[in-house]
Design a protein around this motif. Structure first.
Motif, short mmCIF file in Angstrom:
data_model
loop_
_atom_site.label_atom_id
_atom_site.label_comp_id
_atom_site.label_asym_id
_atom_site.label_seq_id
_atom_site.Cartn_x
_atom_site.Cartn_y
_atom_site.Cartn_z
N THR A 1 -14.37 -23.19 9.77
CA THR A 1 -15.16 -21.96 9.69
C THR A 1 -16.17 -22.13 8.56
N GLU A 2 -17.14 -21.25 8.50
CA GLU A 2 -18.14 -21.36 7.43
C GLU A 2 -17.53 -21.16 6.04
N THR B 1 -15.68 -24.34 5.13
CA THR B 1 -16.62 -25.42 4.88
C THR B 1 -17.17 -25.35 3.46
N GLU C 1 -23.27 -25.18 0.95
CA GLU C 1 -23.83 -23.83 1.16
C GLU C 1 -25.35 -23.86 1.19
N ILE D 1 -26.62 -25.67 4.41
CA ILE D 1 -26.53 -24.81 5.59
C ILE D 1 -27.71 -23.83 5.63
N PHE E 1 -19.98 -23.33 13.75
CA PHE E 1 -18.70 -23.50 13.07
C PHE E 1 -17.54 -23.31 14.06
#
Length: 303
Positions: free
Chosen positions: A96-97, A100, A108, A111, A123
């Motif tokens: 999942t974000e 991650t 971060e 992305i 994700f």
């Protein structure tokens, strides 16, 4: 020129999920400067030493298991970039974000950059399960899975090998329907690219046999050169840990393997029987210094 008779060509391949010892990939690596039959010195005039990139700037790309997305980011931020500004990349991770970002805090910002340029960052994509429509309804020129690994599920070597083989088989099966009918590096259908570290236990995964078992063939392999992907850093599945901050996976030896779906019409032109087919394969491989004529996918493009 006389061709050696290869008895190994008659050997039946092992079951794709059975660990193989020793690895064929390890065996196929010749000694540099050797005068033996496997030396590639005679083909140096036709062989390019330049790094190989298995896609074009306009290829539609699907990247699987991207971790911190540094490889994806390197395709658009390099000098020059590997991907055209008008090309959209679809890049995925199993996490999942929030997970991650927790695993790889530096991801971060990456992305945010990818999303700001309208690349598709997805994700919770588990390549071993049914894929969502956001992926399954599209076609791609090239699908890339760099350094697939299930993580530390077991300390038992054979179980680890089998688990990773099952991961790769699921990846192959799910991605074959997503390949485009053109746009591959050989002017044919789309390609699947897997990059693995060299040596054990990775050689024991029997990557090429796994591919054969689902209707794929390896059309070439080459050394993976991480330095051509500016800003790319290899990360582990478990995430970043302070005590392993100096671990640099991108500096380990690795190879990329390019696959395509079999039976696109090209192989049938090489001969109607196995003997004739082997002969033609041996001739066609002379440009790579290979004349062994067993299977074209046993030939490596460089060493």
């Amino acid at each position: 020129m006389k061709h050696k008779k290869h008895v190994q060509g008659k050997r039946k391949p092992s079951h794709p999920l059975k660990p193989h010892h020793p690895s064929k990939i390890t065996k196929s690596t010749p000694t540099k400067g050797s005068n033996g039959p496997k030396s590639k010195s005679s083909s140096s005039s036709t062989y390019s030493p330049r790094p190989i990139i298995p896609f074009t700037p306009t290829s539609s790309l699907l990247l699987i298991g991207e971790g911190d997305f540094s490889f994806t980011n390197s395709l658009i931020t390099g000098t020059p970039p590997h991907i055209s500004p008008s090309t959209t990349i679809t890049t995925t991770t199993n996490d999942t974000e929030p997970v991650t970002v927790e695993k790889y805090p530096h991801s971060e910002e990456t992305i945010k950059v990818l999303k700001s340029q309208e690349h598709k960052v997805l994700f919770s994509i588990d390549i071993t399960k049914k894929l969502p429509k956001s992926l399954s309804t599209n076609k791609y020129n090239c699908i890339i899975f760099n350094f697939p690994h299930v993580g530390g599920l077991s300390t038992h070597l054979d179980r680890q090998i089998r688990s990773n083989q099952e991961l790769i088989l699921s990846f192959f099966k799910n991605c074959i329907p997503l390949l485009s009918t053109d746009g591959g590096i050989d002017d044919g259908s789309g390609n699947i690219v897997i990059t693995l570290f060299t040596g054990k236990p990775y050689d024991d995964w029997n990557l090429k046999e796994l591919a054969k078992s689902v209707g794929l063939e390896c059309i070439r392999s080459f050394k993976f050169d991480a330095t051509i992907y500016e800003g790319y850093k290899h990360v582990r599945t478990i995430g970043f840990r302070d005590r392993e901050g100096d671990w640099k996976g991108e500096e380990r030896g690795a190879r990329s393997f390019v696959f395509k779906v079999k039976d696109d019409g090209k192989h049938k032109k090489k001969g109607g029987n196995k003997k004739g087919s082997d002969k033609n394969k041996g001739n066609s491989n002379k440009k790579n210094g290979k004349g062994n004529g067993k299977d074209s996918d046993d030939d490596d493009d460089d060493e």
